[in-house]
Scaffold this active site. Structure first.
Site, short mmCIF file in Angstrom:
data_model
loop_
_atom_site.label_atom_id
_atom_site.label_comp_id
_atom_site.label_asym_id
_atom_site.label_seq_id
_atom_site.Cartn_x
_atom_site.Cartn_y
_atom_site.Cartn_z
N LYS A 228 31.20 42.15 34.08
CA LYS A 228 30.49 42.97 35.32
C LYS A 228 29.14 42.99 35.03
CE LYS A 228 34.52 45.27 37.32
NZ LYS A 228 35.32 46.34 37.93
N ARG A 262 41.58 45.05 32.19
CA ARG A 262 41.80 44.01 33.13
C ARG A 262 40.66 43.00 32.50
NH1 ARG A 262 39.14 42.75 37.76
NH2 ARG A 262 40.54 41.58 39.29
C1 8Y7 Z 1 38.54 45.99 39.36
C2 8Y7 Z 1 39.80 45.58 40.02
C3 8Y7 Z 1 38.03 44.11 40.66
C4 8Y7 Z 1 38.59 47.07 38.55
C5 8Y7 Z 1 40.62 47.32 39.11
C6 8Y7 Z 1 35.51 42.10 38.85
C7 8Y7 Z 1 40.20 43.70 41.44
C8 8Y7 Z 1 35.72 42.71 40.51
N1 8Y7 Z 1 37.64 45.08 39.69
N2 8Y7 Z 1 40.87 46.12 39.92
N3 8Y7 Z 1 39.42 44.66 40.71
N4 8Y7 Z 1 39.79 47.73 38.39
N5 8Y7 Z 1 42.01 47.92 39.06
O1 8Y7 Z 1 34.43 41.98 38.66
O2 8Y7 Z 1 37.61 47.49 37.65
O3 8Y7 Z 1 36.68 41.87 38.61
S1 8Y7 Z 1 37.10 42.95 41.29
#
Ligand code: 8Y7
Length: 289
Positions: A228, A262
């Site tokens: 990020k 994640r």
């Molecule tokens: C997150 C996310 C994204 C996060 C959760 C990216 C879908 C942006 N970021 N879901 N999703 N937490 N739970 O850079 O921080 O992956 S999308």
């Protein structure tokens, strides 16, 4: 870390996640415009192959996303999203031993994914779309509630909070109450500070530092910081050069008590997480020094 304030088993549809150990969730984008994958995995066989690689590398959850949350991304229709996500969920459920998470805010996608064997709803809008709370309640799936103000398209318009931790905590408490009122048991809820969503760099850093306070809400924490821009800003690195920064934050998140991380880079993160777990699980019993 303080003693466990949440149950050690997270029911995810017909599977259970053992929360005595930290888990790595692999990101599987099935959008044609997702920024890190460049849309390369939008065909079913490519998606399944990528999911299998991530499971092989140690991911215990796969997060399947069919709607880009990138600022400026086009909104997809529910039908379009369903057509992208459902075949992938179905194939992973059939072929792989893993908890399937669906990155969606769309009630129809929640319902159909649950029917096809997905176990977790990962909704960056925390069930705020019409019909989402009832859909989530009906599926019996686990739910990740994430802090975000506004929509991905406008969330970075000068976000201000007097106290970022209080803001995130109050938001999550409100969404937990909505879930509870709809009959979703607390045991099925996972919380996420929402790094990069409606937050300045200072908000992201302070929130990261203080995130263990969110464990007081009684649910396990999920953290998503992989590649990020908070890493880009701190290190001056482009998106392709954020692996070490991502691993540093993964390690720090786990040591602060996060239970699901994640990520894009599964194999590398799994080593980090397992190493921390080895130290945390070590017992002095049986050692003669
Ligand atoms: C997150 C996310 C994204 C996060 C959760 C990216 C879908 C942006 N970021 N879901 N999703 N937490 N739970 O850079 O921080 O992956 S999308």
């Amino acid at each position: 870390m303080s003693s466990k304030l949440y149950p050690t088993r997270l029911p995810c549809g017909n599977r259970v996640l053992d929360l005595t150990r930290p888990h790595v969730m692999g990101i599987l984008n099935v959008t044609p415009d997702s920024f890190s994958d460049g849309g390369r995995f939008n065909q079913l066989d490519r998606a399944l192959q990528r999911a299998a690689e991530m499971v092989e590398a140690g991911a215990t959850l796969i997060d399947v996303g069919g709607e880009s949350t990138r600022p400026g991304a086009r909104l997809v229709t529910p039908t379009e999203e369903l057509e992208r996500v459902a075949p992938v969920v179905e194939a992973i459920a059939r072929e792989l031993d893993v908890v399937i998470s669906v990155d969606t805010s769309t009630p129809a996608v929640m319902r159909e994914s649950g029917r096809l064997g997905a176990g977790l709803i990962n909704d960056v809008r925390s069930l705020r779309r019409d019909g989402a709370v009832d859909a989530a309640a009906d599926t019996g799936m686990a739910i990740c509630l994430m802090h975000m103000r506004g929509e991905p398209s406008n969330m970075q318009n000068d976000p201000r909070y007097p106290d970022i931790l209080a803001e995130v905590r109050d938001f999550l408490v409100e969404r937990m109450a909505v879930c509870e009122a709809a009959g979703i048991p607390r045991e099925r809820i996972v919380l996420d500070p929402g790094f990069g969503f409606a937050k300045t760099q200072a908000h992201n850093l302070v929130l990261f530092q203080r995130m263990e306070r969110l464990l007081e809400l009684g649910c396990p924490l999920l953290v998503g910081v992989s590649r990020k821009s908070m890493i880009g800003r701190a290190l001056g690195r482009e998106v392709g050069d954020r692996l070490y920064g991502s691993l540093a934050l993964a390690a720090l998140a786990v040591s602060k008590g996060a239970r699901i991380i994640r990520v894009h880079d599964v194999a590398e993160t799994v080593d980090v997480v397992r190493m921390i777990d080895a130290v945390e699980q070590a017992k002095e019993e049986g050692l003669t020094l």
